[in-house]
Design a protein around this motif. Sequence first.
Motif, short mmCIF file in Angstrom:
data_model
loop_
_atom_site.label_atom_id
_atom_site.label_comp_id
_atom_site.label_asym_id
_atom_site.label_seq_id
_atom_site.Cartn_x
_atom_site.Cartn_y
_atom_site.Cartn_z
N SER A 103 0.48 3.41 1.99
CA SER A 103 0.69 3.71 3.42
C SER A 103 1.96 3.05 3.96
O SER A 103 2.42 3.36 5.06
CB SER A 103 -0.52 3.28 4.25
N ASP A 104 2.55 2.13 3.19
CA ASP A 104 3.81 1.49 3.59
C ASP A 104 5.04 2.32 3.19
O ASP A 104 6.16 1.99 3.59
CB ASP A 104 3.95 0.10 2.93
N ALA A 124 5.02 -5.35 3.74
CA ALA A 124 3.57 -5.38 3.92
C ALA A 124 3.25 -5.42 5.41
O ALA A 124 4.09 -5.79 6.24
CB ALA A 124 2.96 -6.59 3.21
N GLY A 125 2.02 -5.00 5.72
CA GLY A 125 1.61 -4.97 7.12
C GLY A 125 0.33 -5.74 7.35
O GLY A 125 -0.43 -6.01 6.42
N HIS A 130 -3.71 -8.70 -2.06
CA HIS A 130 -5.17 -8.90 -2.06
C HIS A 130 -5.91 -7.89 -2.93
O HIS A 130 -7.01 -8.18 -3.39
CB HIS A 130 -5.72 -8.91 -0.63
N ARG A 131 -5.31 -6.72 -3.21
CA ARG A 131 -6.02 -5.74 -4.04
C ARG A 131 -5.65 -5.86 -5.53
O ARG A 131 -6.45 -5.56 -6.40
CB ARG A 131 -5.72 -4.32 -3.56
N SER A 162 0.85 -1.19 0.00
CA SER A 162 0.00 0.00 0.00
C SER A 162 0.88 1.24 0.00
O SER A 162 2.03 1.20 0.46
CB SER A 162 -0.88 -0.02 1.26
C1 RP5 Z 1 -1.37 -4.19 3.67
O1 RP5 Z 1 -2.33 -3.64 4.49
C2 RP5 Z 1 -0.40 -3.10 3.37
O2 RP5 Z 1 0.88 -3.63 3.22
C3 RP5 Z 1 -0.50 -2.16 4.54
O3 RP5 Z 1 0.58 -2.30 5.45
C4 RP5 Z 1 -1.80 -2.57 5.22
C5 RP5 Z 1 -2.79 -1.45 5.31
O4 RP5 Z 1 -3.03 -0.94 4.02
P1 RP5 Z 1 -3.91 0.37 3.81
O5 RP5 Z 1 -5.27 0.05 4.33
O6 RP5 Z 1 -3.23 1.49 4.57
O7 RP5 Z 1 -3.89 0.64 2.32
O8 RP5 Z 1 -1.91 -4.66 2.50
#
Ligand code: RP5
Length: 162
Positions: free
Chosen positions: A13-14, A65-66, A40-41, A11
């Motif tokens: 956000s990462d 990834a988070g 997943h997206r 994302s």
């Molecule tokens: C994961 O979900 C991403 O790597 C990120 O760390 C986490 C949150 O994603 P956003 O909701 O901020 O896009 O796929």
Amino acid sequence: MSSLVGVIMGSTSDWDTMKKACEVLEELGIPYEKKVVSAHRTPDLMFEYAETAAARGLKAIIAGAGGAAHLPGMVAAKTVLPVIGVPVQSKALNGLDSLLSIVQMPGGIPVATVAIGAAGATNAGLLAAQLIGAFDPQVQARVAARRERITQEVLDNGELPL
Ligand code: RP5
């Protein structure tokens, strides 16, 4: 020169975390590319990215990834390039979820997992540089010089105020 390291993240956000890996690669003069690729997206993009990475000339992939962080493991399943996984610090569980999702790969498909967050991203950049340095003496010399600089900084600033 074409990119040697692919830095991908789940994302935008990462990015705050993953930019640390990019900063290291830039500092060491290693060509890299960066991209948001979500397990997943954008699963089809993830497979395409992993499947074409070696043929495009990449030598290593750093994947951050988070949360339920399946990106590094899924990418590793679709490439024989070394994959370095960066557990991004999540809000709910502070990145412990990310760490456990990435590190516990079953035997057969390795993901080299680094620490949670910014330190991990920095080390992922350095580890990729060291992998490339094993075959490129100039890169290896730059990694060694960076180490020496850090050592010298500690020696120069090691006196604590009393
Ligand atoms: C994961 O979900 C991403 O790597 C990120 O760390 C986490 C949150 O994603 P956003 O909701 O901020 O896009 O796929």
